[in-house]
Motif scaffolding. Structure first.
Motif, mmCIF file in Angstrom:
data_model
loop_
_atom_site.group_PDB
_atom_site.id
_atom_site.type_symbol
_atom_site.label_atom_id
_atom_site.label_comp_id
_atom_site.label_asym_id
_atom_site.label_seq_id
_atom_site.Cartn_x
_atom_site.Cartn_y
_atom_site.Cartn_z
ATOM 1 N N LEU A 90 -26.268 15.179 -10.036
ATOM 2 C CA LEU A 90 -26.357 16.281 -9.001
ATOM 3 C C LEU A 90 -27.194 16.358 -7.985
ATOM 4 O O LEU A 90 -27.155 16.365 -6.866
ATOM 5 N N LEU A 104 -20.239 18.167 -4.960
ATOM 6 C CA LEU A 104 -19.845 18.133 -6.109
ATOM 7 C C LEU A 104 -18.829 17.572 -6.698
ATOM 8 O O LEU A 104 -18.628 16.925 -7.748
ATOM 9 N N VAL A 121 -20.329 14.160 -7.004
ATOM 10 C CA VAL A 121 -20.884 14.160 -8.296
ATOM 11 C C VAL A 121 -20.139 14.136 -9.503
ATOM 12 O O VAL A 121 -20.205 13.100 -10.543
#
Length: 262
Positions: free
Chosen positions: A211, A228, A231
């Motif tokens: 992250l 995200l 990630v």
């Protein structure tokens, strides 16, 4: 503000929160103060029979470095008890400083289970009751209409929502109002399973490290949802821990783009 009379003499003043993001804006305006709270539980009371979380200091260091470079103030609470978690959330709800914030992030680094239980140092608390419910527009009007990011290895809940009225500042010093759902503007990013919370003593956890790395690498104009997704891909495609796998899980009621770099 609106005055309501209860009984014959008691008056309660309800103040509408002020935000910098107009209703029709395609993105959140977060150019003002922003704050991160990190609940970092490494050690636990022996009565809980919960193992120490090795490597968590690496995750804390990564969070602090990543967000301070983006201009966020980072507050770290190490090994908080249940009462310290509640006191911190109460401070967030009632502090005059919160009214000036344009965004809030909360990291929860601890053990937990799939029913929303999170371990503090001395006992466990409920994620929805003690964290999520404290950030609704009705419970924390000072954060209504502002993005609230929660990063955790614990769980989530779902319910029907009430609403709250907020107002935003305009360029001509006037105000306009619009109504939002009570759980609006919240993003929760976590691991979907508790079975494989892989953490390395030297490098920290896959989840937090991936992250922070992706946030550091994100480009100007890249939304947080785009970051995200990267990630999630990084974590899901990792192969260097035997047959273990991790899968992040995203819940979001943010209704416009959020850029950590602009």
């Amino acid at each position: 503000s609106t005055n309501m009379t209860l009984g014959s003499s008691t008056k309660v003043c309800i103040s509408e929160p002020t935000v910098t993001t107009p209703e029709n804006s395609p993105h959140y305006v977060i150019s003002g103060p922003k704050k991160v709270f990190v609940f970092n539980n490494k050690k636990f009371h022996k009565n809980q029979s919960v193992s120490e979380r090795v490597g968590t200091k690496r995750d804390v260091a990564a969070i602090k470095e990543t967000f301070e470079k983006l201009g966020w103030t980072v507050v770290i609470i190490n090994d908080p008890t249940c009462s310290e978690v509640r006191d911190t959330m109460e401070e967030i709800r009632e502090s005059k400083e919160t009214r000036e914030l344009t965004a809030l992030a909360i990291f929860i680094l601890s053990h937990g289970d799939n029913n929303g239980k999170i371990y503090a140092y001395d006992f466990y608390y409920d994620f929805k009751k003690e964290i999520l419910n404290c950030l609704t527009a009705s419970e924390c009007p000072n954060l209504a209409g502002k993005p609230k990011l929660i990063f955790t290895q614990v769980c989530k809940e779902k319910t029907t929502h009430s609403s709250a009225l907020i107002k935003f500042e305009s360029d001509d010093d006037g105000y306009s109002t619009y109504r939002i759902p009570d759980f609006s503007d919240v993003l929760i990013y976590q691991l979907a399973s508790y079975n494989n919370c892989i953490c390395n003593l030297k490098t920290g956890s896959w989840f937090i490290q991936a992250l922070c790395n992706r946030i550091k690498q994100c480009e100007v104009g890249e939304s947080i949802l785009q970051t995200l997704m990267k990630v999630s891909h990084d974590i899901e495609t990792r192969h260097n821990w035997g047959f273990s796998k991790q899968q992040p899980f995203l819940q979001s009621t943010i209704d416009r783009d959020l850029y950590l770099k602009n």
